[in-house]
Design an enzyme around this catalytic site. Structure first.
Site, short mmCIF file in Angstrom:
data_model
loop_
_atom_site.label_atom_id
_atom_site.label_comp_id
_atom_site.label_asym_id
_atom_site.label_seq_id
_atom_site.Cartn_x
_atom_site.Cartn_y
_atom_site.Cartn_z
N TYR A 145 1.69 -26.05 11.99
CA TYR A 145 3.20 -26.52 12.71
C TYR A 145 2.87 -26.65 14.40
CZ TYR A 145 4.96 -27.34 8.23
OH TYR A 145 5.15 -27.93 7.13
N ASN B 193 12.09 -36.67 8.58
CA ASN B 193 11.30 -36.34 9.53
C ASN B 193 12.06 -34.91 10.10
OD1 ASN B 193 10.27 -38.70 9.07
ND2 ASN B 193 11.19 -39.73 10.51
N VAL B 194 11.19 -34.10 10.74
CA VAL B 194 11.30 -32.75 11.35
C VAL B 194 11.39 -32.85 12.93
CG1 VAL B 194 10.82 -31.61 9.20
CG2 VAL B 194 8.98 -31.96 10.92
N HIS C 183 14.68 -32.31 5.44
CA HIS C 183 13.63 -31.39 5.35
C HIS C 183 13.61 -30.49 6.54
CE1 HIS C 183 11.88 -34.37 2.62
NE2 HIS C 183 12.69 -33.69 1.88
N CYS D 23 11.32 -11.54 13.98
CA CYS D 23 12.68 -11.42 14.25
C CYS D 23 12.98 -9.96 14.42
CB CYS D 23 13.07 -11.84 12.90
SG CYS D 23 15.24 -11.55 12.85
N GLY E 255 10.75 -46.79 7.01
CA GLY E 255 9.50 -45.92 7.27
C GLY E 255 9.36 -44.79 6.34
N ASN F 5 9.49 -51.74 6.37
CA ASN F 5 8.46 -51.19 6.14
C ASN F 5 7.46 -52.08 6.09
OD1 ASN F 5 6.11 -49.69 5.21
ND2 ASN F 5 7.68 -48.14 4.16
N PRO F 6 6.16 -52.20 6.84
CA PRO F 6 5.13 -53.09 6.66
C PRO F 6 4.48 -52.93 5.45
CG PRO F 6 4.83 -51.33 8.54
CD PRO F 6 5.99 -50.90 7.76
#
Ligand code: BV8
Ligand code: ZN
Length: 232
Positions: free
Chosen positions: A52, A86-87, A103, A133, A172, A198-199
């Site tokens: 990430y 998407n994030v 998400h 934390c 997309g 979308n292609p």
């Protein structure tokens, strides 16, 4: 008009963000089971954090593309809701004000013990210690992994927006991941017009009102929602 934009990784492709299944696929070198599941995090949290943080590094100098900006621009004359898989947060950077992150967000760290969330933009940690934390719990990326439920209130808000929409743009997405992929199906089942951008073909291309075989950054700036006059 009430417009809902359902976006997937292809929405950010022209910003230089790798998609999950394309040639430059994000998962290359990584199997989702190895880096995007709770088991993977239990097994090797450092490996998951490196995956990430590498994506955050890629995102540091990434900007919204013309597609994100077109969607944000529609807000000055339409009621626009975005529900994204998407994030990366690019819809918000482009100026979209109502964005449901189905998400989660790569820019959030969440405590595995108490659930506390905080903004976390660290892409290259000074050491490879795991973020923790104040309660002592280890933090994880604030995203939804495979096998995890999506945030209930976010899904409900996205469903309500789809049900009330005059027009849904499906942009997309390979439409393979559920329950996100059930949102376009909800519109189709209620005969709400769905325009796919979308292609490539997707499992829903034969069921939408119109499939614009084009990139988001090309098609969206020239798409006029008000002139949408049904399938043709
Ligand atoms: C859940 C966040 C249950 C993290 C992600 C078998 C059948 C059905 C479902 C399942 C199954 N086995 C398992 C499941 C469930 C699973 C699932 O759907 N798996 C799929 C793979 C079959 N789903 C889950 O696990 C979900 N949770 O089901 O919980 C449950 C219930 C009760 C109790 C406990 C648990 C959670 C799924 C969320 C996973 N997290 N992301 C992170 O980002 O790291 S998924 C991740 O992959 C993305 O968020 C996104 O959702 C997905 C990738 O899909 P896309 O966005 O569509 O991207 P992709 O690369 O695939 O496609 C890009 C598209 O863009 C292409 O079509 C391409 O042509 C197009 N494109 C390219 N360039 C452009 C373009 N389009 C326009 N313009 C361009 N320039
Ligand atoms: Zn905590």
């Amino acid at each position: 008009m009430k417009i809902v934009v359902l976006s997937g990784a292809g929405m950010s492709a022209e910003s230089g963000v790798p998609t999950f299944r394309g040639t430059d696929a994000l998962w290359n070198g990584h199997r989702p089971e190895d880096v995007a599941t709770p088991e993977a995090f239990r097994r090797d949290p450092s490996n998951v954090w490196e995956f990430y943080r590498a994506r955050r590094r890629n995102l540091l100098d990434v900007r919204p593309n013309a597609g994100h900006l077109a969607v944000a621009g529609w807000q000055d004359r339409h009621d626009v809701v975005v529900a994204t898989q998407n994030v990366d947060g690019l819809h918000q950077v482009a100026g979209s004000r109502t964005v449901h992150e189905l998400h989660g967000s790569i820019w959030i760290a969440r405590c595995n013990r108490c659930g506390r969330e905080r903004e976390d933009r660290v892409a290259a940690p000074a050491d490879d210690a795991l973020p923790t934390c104040p309660c002592g719990g280890v933090e994880r990326p604030g995203v939804v992994w495979f096998g995890e439920v999506l945030p209930e209130e976010t899904v409900r808000a996205a469903e309500q927006a789809v049900i009330a929409a005059d027009l849904v743009l499906l942009v997309g997405s390979s439409n393979l991941v559920y329950p996100a992929a059930s949102l376009p199906l909800l519109a189709i089942s209620r005969r709400i017009p769905v325009v796919e951008v979308n292609p490539e073909e997707t499992p829903f291309s034969g069921r939408v009102s119109r499939h614009m075989r084009a990139a988001a950054g090309e098609a969206l700036p020239r798409f006029e929602p008000e002139s949408w006059n049904g399938p043709n």
